[in-house]
Design an enzyme around this catalytic site. Sequence first.
Site, short mmCIF file in Angstrom:
data_model
loop_
_atom_site.label_atom_id
_atom_site.label_comp_id
_atom_site.label_asym_id
_atom_site.label_seq_id
_atom_site.Cartn_x
_atom_site.Cartn_y
_atom_site.Cartn_z
N TYR A 1 0.68 -1.41 0.19
CA TYR A 1 -0.05 -0.10 0.08
C TYR A 1 0.72 1.22 -0.12
CZ TYR A 1 -4.42 -2.73 0.53
OH TYR A 1 -5.35 -3.59 0.75
N ASN B 1 -9.02 -12.48 -2.82
CA ASN B 1 -9.29 -12.44 -4.22
C ASN B 1 -8.90 -13.95 -4.76
OD1 ASN B 1 -9.59 -9.50 -4.38
ND2 ASN B 1 -7.71 -9.60 -4.02
N SER C 1 -13.70 -2.46 -0.87
CA SER C 1 -14.39 -1.27 -1.76
C SER C 1 -15.98 -1.48 -1.52
CB SER C 1 -13.93 -1.29 -3.11
OG SER C 1 -12.66 -1.02 -3.26
N GLY D 1 -15.91 4.73 -3.87
CA GLY D 1 -16.35 6.10 -4.00
C GLY D 1 -17.37 6.10 -5.32
N ASP E 1 -22.55 6.25 -14.76
CA ASP E 1 -23.01 5.31 -15.83
C ASP E 1 -24.40 4.96 -15.51
OD1 ASP E 1 -22.45 2.38 -14.09
OD2 ASP E 1 -21.25 3.96 -13.83
N SER F 1 -12.47 5.26 4.17
CA SER F 1 -12.44 6.82 4.26
C SER F 1 -11.55 7.03 5.37
CB SER F 1 -14.01 7.06 4.58
OG SER F 1 -14.03 8.48 4.59
#
Length: 303
Positions: A59, A165, A214, A219, A226, A268
């Site tokens: 990170y 993942n 996420s 965000g 879209d 956040s």
Amino acid sequence: MNSDILAPSALSNHGPHLSPIVAGAWRMAEWNVNVAQRLRWIEQCLDLGITSFDHADIYGGYTVETLFGEVLATQPSLRSRMQLVSKCGIKLVSERRPGHAIKSYDTSRAHVLASVDESLRALHTDHIDLLLIHRPDALMDPDELAETFQGLRNAGKVLHFGVSNHTPSQLALLNNSIGLATNQIELSPLHLNALNDGTLDQCLDLGIRPMIWSPLAGGRLFKADDDQAQRVRNTLEVLARQYQVSVSTVAYAWILRHPSRPVPITGSQRLEALQEAIAALSLRLSAEDWYRVWEASEGRAVA
Ligand SMILES: NC(=O)c1ccc[n+]([C@@H]2O[C@H](COP(=O)([O-])OP(=O)(O)OC[C@H]3O[C@@H](n4cnc5c(N)ncnc54)[C@H](OP(=O)(O)O)[C@@H]3O)[C@@H](O)[C@H]2O)c1
């Protein structure tokens, strides 16, 4: 709020105990905040009951663990009030890792051990509560990795292990050799794959809780224009008015409604956003509410 809701609880039979909302540190380097401001953010999290912090070696281009560790160096007593999650297995091309020629994955013993030692040094801690393999490595040798994990556990450097993942079969491969605590995956009202690809079914089957990255689609839930994002935002706004909470609280409540008992990771730096995540712990959506959001995301009614 009922304080039981905020109590850290086990991710699996093996542990670890994490807070029901986890604070993600991925974006910390972008915040451009000094040590005192970082300390304030950590203390705000702890005061809200967000006691678990999500990291990865990479990170901020290998800088975030150091930024966080600087706070622990000045306030070592904070360490006993928190749980630290970190990850390894991705090698970035970086001036901080001059040995990496291309971006690649590496779950070899040498890389995992070196990465954990770097994380411990950067974080100013003697142990990581939960270490995850960040992405599936096609060259992973499950027996070697399980032995590496066992060695780290015996040395007291890492208490629990998991993946991120990973497909169900990739998780199963490693879980056969060493019990895993979680699969950290993407899920949000804009990203439904885990509902359909067996990932969450496997979590339920094995009794491991997914950690969710996420949860607000990074965000996009607020900013994207879209069709899918607009439909979902409109639906969340209706529910937010109905329940008199914020749109992000409804998004978190939508994730938390899944029976696998997901643990969302907020991204956040704002206190208000952390509070909105916590508020979702007190909001249980009806199944029809949940499917309204699903319908908006998919752009169709259920079959
Ligand atoms: N395992 C993995 O592969 C993986 C991948 C990605 C992330 N993660 C972990 O998951 C954590 C969370 O991911 P994330 O940061 O993408 O989470 P997120 O909560 O979906 O997105 C956070 C972003 O949304 C913005 N945001 C939040 N509320 C908003 C609002 N009301 N209006 C407009 N923007 C808003 C935040 O800005 P503000 O700061 O201004 O609120 C921030 O930029 C990361 O920190 C990391 O620990 C893991």
